[in-house]
Design an enzyme around this catalytic site. Sequence first.
Site, PDB file in Angstrom:
ATOM      1  N   SER A 157       0.819  -1.212   0.000  1.00  0.00           N
ATOM      2  CA  SER A 157       0.000   0.000   0.000  1.00  0.00           C
ATOM      3  C   SER A 157       0.851   1.260   0.000  1.00  0.00           C
ATOM      4  O   SER A 157       0.587   2.206  -0.751  1.00  0.00           O
ATOM      5  CB  SER A 157      -0.933   0.003   1.212  1.00  0.00           C
ATOM      6  OG  SER A 157      -1.815  -1.090   1.173  1.00  0.00           O
ATOM      7  N   GLU A 158       1.842   1.321   0.876  1.00  0.00           N
ATOM      8  CA  GLU A 158       2.758   2.464   0.897  1.00  0.00           C
ATOM      9  C   GLU A 158       4.175   2.023   1.216  1.00  0.00           C
ATOM     10  O   GLU A 158       4.388   1.100   2.005  1.00  0.00           O
ATOM     11  CB  GLU A 158       2.337   3.522   1.935  1.00  0.00           C
ATOM     12  CG  GLU A 158       1.455   4.622   1.395  1.00  0.00           C
ATOM     13  CD  GLU A 158      -0.008   4.262   1.435  1.00  0.00           C
ATOM     14  OE1 GLU A 158      -0.817   4.990   0.829  1.00  0.00           O
ATOM     15  OE2 GLU A 158      -0.346   3.251   2.078  1.00  0.00           O
TER      16      GLU A 158
END
Length: 273
Positions: free
Chosen positions: A46-47
């Site tokens: 996601s990040e």
Amino acid sequence: MPTVPFFHVDAFTSDLFSGNPAVVVPLRSWLPDALMQSMAAEHNVSETAFFLPVGAGHWHLRWFTPTTEVPICGHATLATAFVLATELGEAGPFRFRTASGQLGVEREGDRFVLDFPANTPRRLSGSQPGLAAALGAVPREVWKARDWICVFDSAETVRALAPDHGRIAALAGSDCAIGPARVIATARGDDGLHDVVSRYFAAAVGIPEDPVTGAAHLQLVPLWAQKLGQEALVCHQASARGGTLWCAMAGERVRIGGHAILYSRGEAMLPGG
């Protein structure tokens, strides 16, 4: 070939293979933006968080999804504080200079607690074209802060959603939209353990469903604190991986506590050199 260290952390969980994964990359100086974006795409979580020191107890922090840099991210900030504390020997509290201003993290027992600005939503009147079709269910209420917030009558409905991610990515914004459309589905908890249940969909920024989303709770906590008449909330994000967040209103800020666990550490090879 030059290298940089990295740490793969599962955030908002005490168990491997649950919560939200983040890759944390300590730096001594910034890499080119295009290289950091390519690394985030390669990591495909996601990040990916990149940080470097700017003074005692202070770091500059940036976050990239697989497709874009984002202005705020909760779980990767928690993961960064976890790495600083458990892998790099920093005592905290941790202060981060970011695109969203100064953000703080403190360690309280076995939890890391984020101190972030609240993002209070407003209720929208009338129908919102495309939301029900994109989610596959009709929300009881629609609110808007940074993201669309769709309130449903039951947690079971939220857990059962099978959204059309293409339709979500194509949703139009509104007068208070920031960047591409992202949608939160939420309901009151029904298991006696959690006050709030939610899911988060953000295909337009390369994340069809985010497993556990700190930034979503900056919007959800003000909403549900008012609805339930309580400042402290235990929240569960009901993705396939799942995660728990211990949240509380603190004036115009939201405190979000959670656990983290290290999955792996290693070195990333960089081009050039």
